[in-house]
Motif scaffolding. Structure first.
Motif: not given
Length: 156
Positions: A7-28
């Motif tokens: 995630c470019p906001n919190c650096a947590a790992t996220f699945d790009p098919t989901e588009n939303v970071c599960e940790y900070c909620g940013s839409y990517i």
């Protein structure tokens, strides 16, 4: 297999098919589509950041259209990447397979004087962006007429 991204906001790992970071909620947005027009209702997330790859959208800014494009300089020179239209600006980011892999270009829509359709190739078209500084920037995109219609809606 989908590879994980950060995630470019919190650096947590996220699945790009989901588009939303599960940790900070940013839409990517990480779309690989040739062209895509977004539904603005997808981005009405209260107090959530929106990123197009690593580019953070401004306050009240949301994506309208993105797609593959080339920043065109001449018949023998161009840089490939992705073009993004938001309700506030037009942004181009070159991909890593360029002579200028860090190329970043943007123009705020209130600085755009006019747009024009350039030459038409079989499946791609040139679009020209003219700004208040007198600059003319040309992109080769799929669906140039649609790009100009979307830009026109944003300008009005």
């Amino acid at each position: 297999m989908v590879k994980a991204l950060n995630c470019p906001n919190c650096a947590a790992t996220f699945d790009p098919t989901e588009n939303v970071c599960e940790y900070c909620g940013s839409y990517i947005i990480t779309s690989k589509s040739k062209q895509i027009t977004y539904d603005s209702n997808d981005f009405k997330l209260a107090n959530k950041k929106i990123f197009f790859h690593d580019i953070e959208m401004n306050t009240n800014e949301f994506p309208i259209r993105s797609g593959l494009g080339n920043m065109y300089y001449s018949i023998t020179k161009s840089d490939g990447g992705r073009l993004l239209l938001t309700n506030q600006r037009l942004i181009f980011c070159a991909h890593a397979i360029n002579l200028n892999p860090n190329l970043y270009w943007e123009v705020y829509l209130d600085e755009v004087v006019r747009t024009a359709l350039g030459l038409n190739f079989f499946i791609s078209q040139r679009i020209k962006i003219f700004d208040v500084k007198g600059s003319e920037t040309t992109f080769v995109v799929y669906g140039g007429k649609t790009w100009l219609e979307e830009i026109g809606r944003c300008l009005n």
